[in-house]
Each structure stands twice: as structure tokens, then as C-alpha cells.
Design an enzyme around this catalytic site. Structure first.
Site, PDB file in Angstrom:
ATOM      1  N   GLU A  98      38.985  48.666  40.481  1.00 54.73           N
ATOM      2  CA  GLU A  98      37.664  48.104  40.761  1.00 54.73           C
ATOM      3  C   GLU A  98      36.534  49.087  40.400  1.00 54.73           C
ATOM      4  O   GLU A  98      35.785  49.553  41.258  1.00 54.73           O
ATOM      5  CB  GLU A  98      37.548  47.705  42.236  1.00 54.73           C
ATOM      6  CG  GLU A  98      38.437  46.539  42.603  1.00 54.73           C
ATOM      7  CD  GLU A  98      38.229  46.068  44.039  1.00 54.73           C
ATOM      8  OE1 GLU A  98      38.554  44.908  44.315  1.00 54.73           O
ATOM      9  OE2 GLU A  98      37.751  46.862  44.885  1.00 54.73           O
ATOM     10  N   GLU A 118      44.364  40.903  42.792  1.00 53.68           N
ATOM     11  CA  GLU A 118      44.223  40.942  44.250  1.00 53.68           C
ATOM     12  C   GLU A 118      43.677  39.619  44.749  1.00 53.68           C
ATOM     13  O   GLU A 118      42.810  39.001  44.128  1.00 53.68           O
ATOM     14  CB  GLU A 118      43.252  42.041  44.690  1.00 53.68           C
ATOM     15  CG  GLU A 118      43.727  43.460  44.539  1.00 53.68           C
ATOM     16  CD  GLU A 118      42.717  44.446  45.117  1.00 53.68           C
ATOM     17  OE1 GLU A 118      41.887  44.034  45.958  1.00 53.68           O
ATOM     18  OE2 GLU A 118      42.734  45.617  44.720  1.00 53.68           O
TER      19      GLU A 118
END
Length: 663
Positions: A158, A311
Site C-alpha cells: 500500500e 486484501e
């Protein structure tokens, strides 16, 4: 180049869908690991992501290497038939790096240091950070390059770091020199004569730090571009290291869903597999449409190829004001919705729920309730579904005839605090237009305004404030070639530097869209509406003078804009100068699509039922809480149940059917 297809369609073996999640065994006593492996096998897990936050365990002191624990986990996963997506642990440097090299710590726009103790505490411009990140990546890749469990590389995690510090200032100036060449060119691009801020020396140029009043939007725009580019440099550096050791394995990094910080088009071009983290709010009635939009965007970034959910949450997250769990069935529905929209890999954060740390209350595939818990039972069921679907689905494509144009540069160019209305939100406008298509059961993809658009019957421009000259010429060529174009308000009002174009909109676009003169912009307050006859407009309106020959499809009624066009068209080009209320926007886009030759996947679907075709299969996904019956022509077999139906399919709450035609 290796792709996700290489993992989901292995030579000599049946196609499959990957299933699993982040596994963080270093958080648990080693005796727990065998139990994890047993339960993974029971749940049908085929893939785990290892090592995302393991830097301090692998390198507890500078230069040390402790791989023994990771060796044992890799061996354990392989013994249980679980492939490993191995992460470089560089998103979360160990405390010693910040202590010994404080220049690796980023600074915020007020000059405050972001210290270790959380994650993402690294400066993308720091040579010390890059050097240490490269060293641990090199050793990780060398050690596990030939391990039989290794299937894919996951770089960092991320990417979302900003840095306004002195090191970033130096690299920002270097980036600007490459982009603009000279200070004169920079001053012109940024319009620095406004407020007397013309730069006379490169050392005067800083990141857009805290200012007394409004910041220069062009300065901010370039800083956003620079940040995306610098983070991409960090990704490329680690990617190139692991590729050198394992050229046969794909490499990815996980995007956050529809996040403004990375140019998704530029980043996706550097990935072998495009992956995303997605966390819809289970209490949001539009969450299903949002999940669909993220899937469509990620698939489009992947060029239409299969993509990966890196995710998602099995239940509640831990970062909303109130974190609600998912009712039983919703987790399965959203997982299969991603598969319907092109995903060949479904992962979660995380496998086992943490008992300590900042994400103790973030759900996991194996929650605090253990294997008897409801969440784990659903984990098992999803694994069973994916095992059934894999041979029929993996590698197949989703095809669409509608494209929504999106560009991060335009998002970054929105003027923010200096705008006529801070209520105009780029992301929310894109979401509203995509939701309108979703409600009309019209599948869509996303495209960059420079992409070849000729394969789409209909192109939509929800909100591209900034359009450079190549993008405008591309839209003109698309319509000249027979395509249908619908543009929302504020389209093309600024050039590549965020400079407002003469006339308030590019002249070529005004001619294309039938606008003789854009007199005034009229933003609407919260709760204020514009009467447009059969519908109401919200958020925005405009005082337009139509060009001769343009058709006023809908006009404003009453007030200063009485009689002025709300919707204009000239031939196959449409301009919508307000945000229609949801049902009206869906109806308008469905009507234009029908005229362009695009029809819904199915007609007359019950409310809340989504229909998506992937390859030869029809996915029916029910987002409602009560059972419904879906009428269908002909006979179909549901791959998930083996049931053959004729004329209709019944779906329970959050129910899913994956149908193939039956003789």
C-alpha cells in the site's frame, strides 16, 4: 513476462482460482503454525502472502539476517500445498533504521517528523532507505528464488507515503527540472506571477508546505505527480531485484481502492499482476456498487486480464468510527462478485486475527472465535465455491462496450479549497456515474483519455477537469469514428498544467458538444436543486448558450437559468451540466446506451440483483436481504449447486448463482 494466468492456469493442471490471505506467523508461537496449516487445508486455501511486515524479524540489527523462521514457514506451506506470495518487507522499516538514519523518516507539511512505531514511516527520496531496502530485497530474493513454495512477489505494501522534508525538496527540484527544463518554464506552468511568487533560483522551490493562505494549485498538482513517480521508483528498484533472481515469477504491489495518491495507469503498466485492497462498508446500501466499481477499475488497469484481490475483510475492519461485521453471506457475495468482474485470486487481510497490536479488532479468515466461529465456516464455504469455479472461470475475460474515462492527473488538478464549490468531489462523481450504469445493469470498464477508445460503443466522461491536447484530440477522433460520447460538467476546462482554457472550456470541446458560450458556472448548495422538468439536478449547474444546431434535451426551469440547457447534444456527443439524481442519471445513461446499441446483461431483474457475464458464464448476485426469483430464458445449470433450472432462478439473501446454459 509472467502473469497471474501462469498461476491460475498451470500447464498440465486444471485451471484454478487462488484463495488465501496475509499470513503473519511471526505474531504467533511456532506451535501455532502447524495448526494454521491444517486449517488452511480445511478451508481450501491455496495461497498466502508472507513477510509483509517482517523486516525487523529478518534484520533485527543492521546487517544481520535471521531467515530460519521464514525457512520453516515456507517449507510448511509447501508441504501443505499452499503457494507463497513473498513480500519485500520494506513498507515498515525497523526502529533501528530511523534511529541511525533519521533522514529516512518522512516529514509532514508542517515539518513534523513521522516517527517509527506504526508503518509506512519511510521517505521515498532517502538514499539510506533505498539502500537498506535494496539490500534486504536482494538477500530475500537470493535465498528463496528456487524455493518450491514461491509463486509470486509482493513489493512493499500500500504505497501511500508523502514527504515534505528537505530530502524530498531536493528530489522534487530535480524532478521539476526534468519536467519543465528551466525556471522560466516552471514559472509559466505554475503561473507564479499571481501573488508575486515568481522563482529566481531553484533552491527557492520547495514542496507545497504549510502556507498562510491558499496554495498554488499547479504547485500542488506537480507535487502529487512527483510523489507518485518517486514511489514508483522505489517499487521499480525492488521489482528489478526480484526479477533478476526469478524472471519466471510475476511481481505485484497492492493498490488501495480508488486512492488519489498513485497514478494507477502508470503503476499498473509496471506490474505483472494488478492487485487491489478493497473494503466496502457493510452498512453502506451502495457498497455492492462500490465493490463492482473497484473490480471494473482494477480489471481495466490490468488491460482486461485477470486481476487479484490482495486484501479484503472477512468481517469488520477497525478504522471506521463504528466497525460493523458482515452479516452471514455478505463476505461470500462480495468475494464472488470480484470473481464475476474478472478476479482470479481472492485474498484477505488476514489469515489469523491478531491478538495484539493496532489491528486487534480487524477481522480475519480465522477469527478470535476459532474454527467453530461463523466467519471461519464462511471461509470454508468460499474456498469450496472457488474450487468448483476455478476450472470454469480462471483466465476468462469480462467484455464491455462502455468505457468511463478516468485520469489521476485530472483528479489531482481539482482546485480544492480555491474552487467554486468544495462539494464537487472527483471520486464521488465517478462513483455516481458508475453506480448509474450498475443500476441499469450495464457492464463497463475504465479507460485513460489517451487510450484507444474505438472498441467501445459508448464513452462517458464523468469528471475530467484537466484534459491535455492529446486527450481532446482522442475524444474528437472517437466521435468522428462513430462513437457516442457523454461528458459531465467541467469537462476539459483546464490544460495539462491546470490552467483554465480560454472561454472556460476548450474550444474544440465546445464545438463538439454544441456549446457556443459558457457564460457562468452556478454551483448548488447542499440541499439545493435545479428543476429540469422531468428530473432535478444537484451539486452543479451552468449558464450555457447553445450553438446553432445543438439540441437542448432538457432545460432548467425557473431562477437565473430558466430556459438554459441542462443537457445538450449534437449528433452523438452529449453534455450534462448538472448531476442528475440517481434514478434520472441511470435512466439517461441507459437511454443513450440503448441508442448506441448497448443493452443490459438481462432485462427486468429484481431490485438488488446484479448480472455479470464472464466468458460463457452468467453470474447472478443478489445484494438484498430477502429471497427473490430471477426470470431467465431457457435452461441453465448452476455450477455452485449442480441444479438445473428452467425459466427462473431463486436466490436467497446475498445469494449467488453461476450459470451455464444447459441442454
Amino acid at each position: 513476462m509472467a502473469r497471474l494466468d501462469d498461476l491460475t492456469r498451470p500447464p498440465g493442471r486444471p485451471p484454478r482460482l487462488l484463495y488465501g490471505g496475509d499470513y503473519n506467523p511471526e505474531q504467533w508461537p511456532e506451535e501455532t503454525w502447524a495448526e494454521d496449516a491444517r486449517l488452511m487445508r480445511a478451508a481450501g486455501v491455496t495461497s498466502v502472502t508472507l513477510g509483509v511486515f517482517s523486516w525487523s524479524r529478518i534484520e533485527p540489527t543492521p546487517g544481520a539476517r535471521e531467515f530460519g523462521w521464514l525457512d520453516r514457514v515456507m517449507d510448511l506451506m509447501h508441504a501443505h500445498g499452499v503457494g507463497v506470495v513473498l513480500a519485500t518487507p520494506t513498507s515498515s522499516p525497523p526502529p533501528w533504521l530511523g534511529r541511525l538514519h533519521p533522514e529516512t523518516l518522512p516529514r509532514d507539511e508542517d515539518g513534523r517528523t513521522e516517527w517509527w512505531g506504526s508503518r509506512q514511516h519511510f521517505s521515498h527520496s532517502s538514499e539510506a532507505y533505498r539502500r537498506h531496502a535494496a539490500a534486504i530485497t536482494e538477500d530475500l530474493a537470493a535465498r528463496y528464488a528456487h524455493h518450491p513454495a514461491l509463486t509470486m512477489w509482493h513489493i512493499n505494501n500500500e504505497y501511500c507515503t508523502y514527504d515534505w522534508g528537505d530530502g524530498a525538496a531536493r528530489t522534487f527540484r530535480s524532478w521539476l527540472k526534468d519536467r519543465h527544463g528551466t525556471l522560466d518554464a516552471l514559472n509559466t506552468a505554475w503561473g507564479t506571477d499571481f501573488w508575486g511568487q515568481r522563482y529566481g533560483d531553484w533552491d527557492e522551490v520547495l514542496p507545497p508546505r504549510r502556507a498562510h493562505y491558499l496554495k498554488n494549485p499547479a504547485h500542488v498538482l506537480d507535487f502529487r505527480r512527483y510523489t507518485s513517480d518517486l514511489l514508483l521508483e522505489c517499487y521499480r528498484a525492488e521489482r528489478d531485484i526480484v526479477r533478476r533472481h526469478t524472471p519466471h515469477l510475476p511481481v505485484t504491489t497492492n493498490f488501495m481502492p480508488f486512492w488519489s495518491g498513485q497514478d494507477g495507469w502508470a503503476w499498473a503498466a509496471e506490474e505483472d499482476v494488478v492487485s487491489v485492497d478493497v473494503y466496502p462498508d457493510p452498512r453502506d446500501p451502495a457498497a455492492g456498487a462500490y465493490n463492482a466499481m473497484i473490480g471494473d477499475l482494477t480489471r481495466s488497469e490490468a488491460g482486461g486480464r485477470p486481476w487479484m484481490v490482495m486484501e479484503q475483510a472477512a468481517g469488520a475492519v477497525n478504522w471506521r468510527t463504528v466497525n460493523h461485521p458482515k452479516p452471514y453471506g455478505l463476505n461470500r457475495l462480495w468475494a464472488l462478485q470480484s470473481v464475476a468482474r474478472g478476479a482470479d485470486a481472492v485474498h484477505y487481510f488476514q489469515w489469523r486475527q491478531s491478538r495484539q497490536g493496532a489491528e486487534t479488532f480487524h477481522s480475519a479468515m480465522l477469527g478470535h472465535a476459532g474454527e467453530r466461529g461463523r466467519v471461519f465456516r464462511e471461509t470454508v464455504r468460499i474456498g469450496e465455491d472457488l474450487a468448483v469455479l476455478g476450472p470454469h472461470v480462471a483466465g476468462s475475460r469480462v467484455t464491455t462496450e462502455i468505457a468511463l474515462l478516468h485520469d489521476w492527473n485530472s483528479w489531482w488538478a481539482d482546485p480544492g479549497d480555491g474552487a467554486l464549490s468544495t462539494r464537487v468531489d472527483h471520486a464521488e462523481l465517478v462513483r455516481a456515474w458508475h453506480r448509474a450504469l450498475w443500476d441499469a445493469h450495464l457492464p463497463a470498464s475504465f479507460a485513460h483519455p489517451h487510450h484507444d477508445l474505438s472498441g467501445h460503443r459508448l464513452v462517458l466522461v464523468p469528471h475530467l477537469h484537466l484534459l491535455d491536447d492529446p486527450a481532446i484530440e482522442n475524444l474528437l477522433a472517437y466521435v468522428r469514428g462513430g462513437g457516442t460520447l457523454v461528458c459531465g460538467f467541467l469537462t476539459g476546462i483546464a490544460d495539462r498544467d491546470g490552467r483554465v482554457r480560454p472561454g472556460g472550456m476548450d474550444a474544440r470541446l465546445r464545438e463538439l458538444l454544441g456549446i457556443d458560450l459558457l457564460q457562468e458556472w452556478w454551483p448548488l448548495d447542499e440541499g439545493e436543486h435545479a428543476d429540469c422538468g422531468t428530473f432535478r439536478g444537484t451539486l452543479w449547474s451552468e449558464e450555457l448558450t447553445p450553438a446553432p444546431g445543438a439540441e437542448t434535451v432538457a432545460a432548467y426551469r425557473g431562477g437565473e437559468l430558466d430556459g438554459r440547457p441542462a443537457i445538450l447534444r449534437t449528433g452523438r456527443a452529449w453534455y450534462v451540466s448538472t448531476l442528475l439524481e440517481p434514478a434520472a442519471l441511470s435512466g439517461l445513461l441507459a437511454s443513450v446506451a440503448r441508442e448506441a446499441g448497448v443493452v443490459p446483461v438481462l432485462d427486468a431483474l429484481p431490485e438488488g440483483v446484479e448480472a455479470v457475464r464472464r466468458g460463457d458464464l452468467l453470474f447472478l448476485l443478489h445484494h438484498g436481504g430477502e429471497p427473490v426469483t430471477v426470470p431467465l430464458p431457457g435452461r441453465h445449470r448452476d455450477l455452485l449447486t449442480g441444479t438445473v433450472t428452467e425459466g427462473a432462478v431463486k436466490l436467497d439473501r446475498f445469494g449467488v448463482a453461476v450459470l451455464e446454459e444447459a441442454p
